[in-house]
Write a protein that holds these residues in place. Sequence first.
Motif, mmCIF file in Angstrom:
data_model
loop_
_atom_site.group_PDB
_atom_site.id
_atom_site.type_symbol
_atom_site.label_atom_id
_atom_site.label_comp_id
_atom_site.label_asym_id
_atom_site.label_seq_id
_atom_site.Cartn_x
_atom_site.Cartn_y
_atom_site.Cartn_z
ATOM 1 N N LEU A 129 0.827 -1.210 0.000
ATOM 2 C CA LEU A 129 0.000 0.000 0.000
ATOM 3 C C LEU A 129 0.859 1.256 0.000
ATOM 4 O O LEU A 129 0.547 2.229 -0.693
ATOM 5 C CB LEU A 129 -0.929 -0.019 1.207
ATOM 6 C CG LEU A 129 -1.982 -1.137 1.215
ATOM 7 C CD1 LEU A 129 -2.803 -1.110 2.494
ATOM 8 C CD2 LEU A 129 -2.891 -1.034 -0.005
ATOM 9 N N SER A 222 -1.163 -3.904 -4.665
ATOM 10 C CA SER A 222 -0.538 -2.610 -4.922
ATOM 11 C C SER A 222 -0.903 -2.070 -6.299
ATOM 12 O O SER A 222 -1.235 -0.889 -6.447
ATOM 13 C CB SER A 222 0.989 -2.744 -4.804
ATOM 14 O OG SER A 222 1.622 -1.508 -5.054
ATOM 15 N N PHE A 225 -5.344 -1.790 -6.576
ATOM 16 C CA PHE A 225 -6.066 -1.566 -5.323
ATOM 17 C C PHE A 225 -7.489 -1.088 -5.575
ATOM 18 O O PHE A 225 -8.433 -1.531 -4.916
ATOM 19 C CB PHE A 225 -5.312 -0.560 -4.463
ATOM 20 C CG PHE A 225 -5.992 -0.255 -3.159
ATOM 21 C CD1 PHE A 225 -5.932 -1.152 -2.102
ATOM 22 C CD2 PHE A 225 -6.705 0.923 -2.990
ATOM 23 C CE1 PHE A 225 -6.566 -0.876 -0.900
ATOM 24 C CE2 PHE A 225 -7.343 1.204 -1.792
ATOM 25 C CZ PHE A 225 -7.259 0.298 -0.747
#
Length: 271
Positions: A129, A222, A225
């Motif tokens: 993230l 990632s 998302f």
Amino acid sequence: MSTLQGLRPEVRDSCTSLGLMLAVVLFMGLARAIARKQLHRPVAHAFILEFLATFQLCCCTHELLLLSEQDSAHPTWTLTLIYFFSLVHGLTLVGTSSNPCGLMMQMLLGGMTPEMGALRFLAQLVSALCSRYCMRALWSLGLTQYHFSERSFACQNPIHSDLPKAVITEAICSFIFHSALLHFQEVRAKLRIHLLAALITFLAYAGGSLTGALFNPALALSLHFMCFDEAFPRFFIVYWLAPSLGILLMILMFSFFLPWLHNNQIINKKD
């Protein structure tokens, strides 16, 4: 800088993206060196190294995905970059997995405790993230014509097939890659890195048009998302459950159906 200004815009943008990826690799390498010297607690050491490794992998893949979109009709350049950066990651990320499926494999085979696996898994999720927001900040600088922060707000659906085919693709890619990762351990390090990089490139070529051939849940989180936010069940099944299923099938196959191969691997490790 003047040399870059004399190039065509497409070439200049590609050079800028490559420079950005190499800068990420260098900074993460410096951070790892500092962490190894300053962190003496095993828990903190493992968390930080896994965080940095996943951060490097995700940031470089974000930029690599952007480069692939620039010239999607000619994938040779993209495949060359995948091979090159797979070599770079293989050389620099030794001792980390950067992939929850890799942790799962180690825990099922008894090579890692559940506590350490959970710690490394947390590091991977946080890093995945963080890398996303870091790339958004870098893209907002407008270093190339393809860099704009709005890219990270939209879901660019990477699944170009029906759900069963997408699940099978990710499961098979995970099965093949982690089988090779497990059974290439006795191969000389220099040759092993090239073999794994070639395998990653082949899997990206074979399955990239269907799902992106990520076989890495943290990397998928990632990169996509916003897609997880909009269509969570579909993306969770394809990018989390399917690679995990590939790991389970691999463990079952080598432990029960081909036990002689699994036992030879254990004996070689002990020797």
